[in-house]
Enzyme design. Structure first.
Site, PDB file in Angstrom:
ATOM      1  N   LYS A 226       0.853  -1.181   0.000  1.00 51.27           N
ATOM      2  CA  LYS A 226       0.000   0.000   0.000  1.00 51.27           C
ATOM      3  C   LYS A 226       0.892   1.234   0.000  1.00 51.27           C
ATOM      4  O   LYS A 226       1.723   1.405   0.896  1.00 51.27           O
ATOM      5  CB  LYS A 226      -0.890   0.010   1.244  1.00 51.27           C
ATOM      6  CG  LYS A 226      -2.083  -0.932   1.168  1.00 51.27           C
ATOM      7  CD  LYS A 226      -3.203  -0.315   0.359  1.00 51.27           C
ATOM      8  CE  LYS A 226      -4.497  -1.103   0.525  1.00 51.27           C
ATOM      9  NZ  LYS A 226      -5.578  -0.507  -0.292  1.00 51.27           N
TER      10      LYS A 226
ATOM     11  N   ASP B 238      -0.617  -0.169  -4.626  1.00 49.42           N
ATOM     12  CA  ASP B 238      -1.947   0.435  -4.639  1.00 49.42           C
ATOM     13  C   ASP B 238      -1.881   1.815  -4.004  1.00 49.42           C
ATOM     14  O   ASP B 238      -1.545   1.954  -2.838  1.00 49.42           O
ATOM     15  CB  ASP B 238      -2.937  -0.448  -3.870  1.00 49.42           C
ATOM     16  CG  ASP B 238      -4.370   0.053  -3.976  1.00 49.42           C
ATOM     17  OD1 ASP B 238      -4.617   1.037  -4.715  1.00 49.42           O
ATOM     18  OD2 ASP B 238      -5.250  -0.539  -3.328  1.00 49.42           O
TER      19      ASP B 238
ATOM     20  N   GLU C 296      -1.761   0.483  -8.884  1.00 46.79           N
ATOM     21  CA  GLU C 296      -3.181   0.799  -9.030  1.00 46.79           C
ATOM     22  C   GLU C 296      -3.416   2.301  -8.866  1.00 46.79           C
ATOM     23  O   GLU C 296      -3.089   2.878  -7.833  1.00 46.79           O
ATOM     24  CB  GLU C 296      -4.009   0.040  -7.985  1.00 46.79           C
ATOM     25  CG  GLU C 296      -3.941  -1.472  -8.111  1.00 46.79           C
ATOM     26  CD  GLU C 296      -4.647  -2.175  -6.966  1.00 46.79           C
ATOM     27  OE1 GLU C 296      -5.654  -1.633  -6.472  1.00 46.79           O
ATOM     28  OE2 GLU C 296      -4.179  -3.265  -6.558  1.00 46.79           O
TER      29      GLU C 296
ATOM     30  N   ASP D 207      -8.583   0.328 -10.846  1.00 39.18           N
ATOM     31  CA  ASP D 207      -9.285  -0.232  -9.688  1.00 39.18           C
ATOM     32  C   ASP D 207     -10.573   0.553  -9.468  1.00 39.18           C
ATOM     33  O   ASP D 207     -11.656   0.115  -9.850  1.00 39.18           O
ATOM     34  CB  ASP D 207      -8.378  -0.184  -8.465  1.00 39.18           C
ATOM     35  CG  ASP D 207      -9.052  -0.696  -7.192  1.00 39.18           C
ATOM     36  OD1 ASP D 207     -10.183  -1.186  -7.266  1.00 39.18           O
ATOM     37  OD2 ASP D 207      -8.440  -0.583  -6.107  1.00 39.18           O
TER      38      ASP D 207
ATOM     39  N   LYS E 219     -13.078  -6.046  -7.566  1.00 38.40           N
ATOM     40  CA  LYS E 219     -13.497  -6.280  -6.185  1.00 38.40           C
ATOM     41  C   LYS E 219     -14.997  -6.531  -6.205  1.00 38.40           C
ATOM     42  O   LYS E 219     -15.797  -5.587  -6.223  1.00 38.40           O
ATOM     43  CB  LYS E 219     -13.134  -5.073  -5.315  1.00 38.40           C
ATOM     44  CG  LYS E 219     -11.630  -4.865  -5.213  1.00 38.40           C
ATOM     45  CD  LYS E 219     -11.250  -3.639  -4.414  1.00 38.40           C
ATOM     46  CE  LYS E 219      -9.732  -3.547  -4.269  1.00 38.40           C
ATOM     47  NZ  LYS E 219      -9.295  -2.277  -3.665  1.00 38.40           N
TER      48      LYS E 219
END
Length: 327
Positions: free
Chosen positions: A138, A166, A195, A218, A240
């Site tokens: 992250k 991400d 992302e 995303d 997702k």
């Protein structure tokens, strides 16, 4: 399937989270959601409806009402359309797929581990990964320069590691460039994708072209104007399902991605173990050559209904859940 011998139930769960789990702007103390059970004759199917605060457009209360409306129509013998609320559409479609034995039972329990905590323990974990070494970092929570240095250290220390990053659209273009500056150009091709690094798609596209760091869509996947297509610098889309919608919608996105030459990654929205094990089954079915992004169970302090292999967290069965409604 007609309405003969149909029954259904809706349960609520609330799982305590590990301390320090922070979403965009709030600390997540519990993960709350619904578990739906469909029965017809001797068959049954389960699904999870769990809007994610700050990411889902629907609230838990809205999801509850939409689920009840769908279930009542189904019990009346109808075949209702998918709910307009993504979490409801996904959870119910999984329950239907299990009921009708359309969801394969084999699962892909590989996961791209989230890189956090003590560096020595992290290196040991990453070194022990079987097969393709894929991990996730992250970025965007701290200074972009710091993120770049961490990513560079990981790529330097583990030559067979590929990273997924991400940023959740957190960077200006200048900050994204500051990140890239600290990643050795020779190692940038081992970033599988980053992302949505920038606040707009155009800025993210420009970043990919300028730095050679591949990007993935995303948040964009859930926007009305998004079209899956091949683009320079774009490597993947992240799906997702709790945020996207029904199983059919997820299937269509995977097919579109593969047709465009893009990788499709099935990823979690911090579902319980029930939802995560179903996502693992979906990943094995629809994206068998891609490691899914499902390393979120460790954020919770318990499991629901179905255990994740190897997890020592306590497992709550249906009797431990609050039954809101049953017919």
């Amino acid at each position: 399937m007609n309405g003969v011998n149909r029954s259904a139930a809706l349960y609520r769960y609330s799982l305590p989270m590990e301390a320090g789990v922070v979403l965009r702007n709030q600390r997540l103390k519990t993960r709350d959601g619904w578990v739906v059970q469909l029965r017809q004759g001797e068959r049954e199917g389960w699904g999870e409806i769990a809007p994610l605060p700050e990411f889902s457009r629907e609230t838990l209360a809205q999801a509850e009402q939409a689920a009840l409306d769908w279930l009542q129509a189904w019990l009346a013998g109808n075949e209702p359309d998918d709910s307009a609320l993504p979490s409801v559409a996904f959870g119910i479609s999984c329950a239907q797929a299990e009921l009708e034995q359309r969801l394969p039972t084999q699962a892909d329990f590989r996961k791209a581990p989230l890189c956090t905590g003590d560096p020595d323990e992290l290196f040991e974990t990453l070194n022990a990964l079987p097969g393709e070494k894929v991990a996730k970092v992250k970025v965007g929570l701290y200074e972009a320069v710091r993120d770049g240095m961490i990513v560079n250290v990981l790529l330097e220390a583990l030559p067979d590691l590929r990273l997924r990053l991400d940023a959740n659209r957190s960077w200006t273009r200048a900050k994204a460039d500051g990140f890239a500056k600290y990643v050795n150009p020779a190692w940038r091709d081992r970033i599988a994708f980053l992302e949505e690094p920038c606040k707009t798609r155009d800025e993210s596209r420009d970043f990919a072209r300028a730095t050679g760091i591949a990007i993935a869509w995303d948040e964009s996947v859930r926007e009305a104007d998004f079209v899956v297509q091949a683009e320079p610098g774009v490597a993947a889309i992240v799906i997702k399902p709790t945020l996207v919608g029904s199983l059919a919608r997820c299937q269509a996105l995977v097919a579109q991605a593969h047709a465009a030459g893009l990788t499709a990654v099935i990823s979690s929205s911090i579902e319980s173990s029930l939802g995560l094990t179903q996502l693992a089954r979906i990943a094995r079915w629809l994206t068998p050559d891609t490691v899914p992004g499902l390393d979120t169970l460790g954020l919770m302090q318990a499991q629901v209904l179905r255990p994740w292999p190897g997890s020592a967290l306590p497992l709550l069965d249906a009797s431990a859940l609050e039954c809101l409604w049953r017919r």
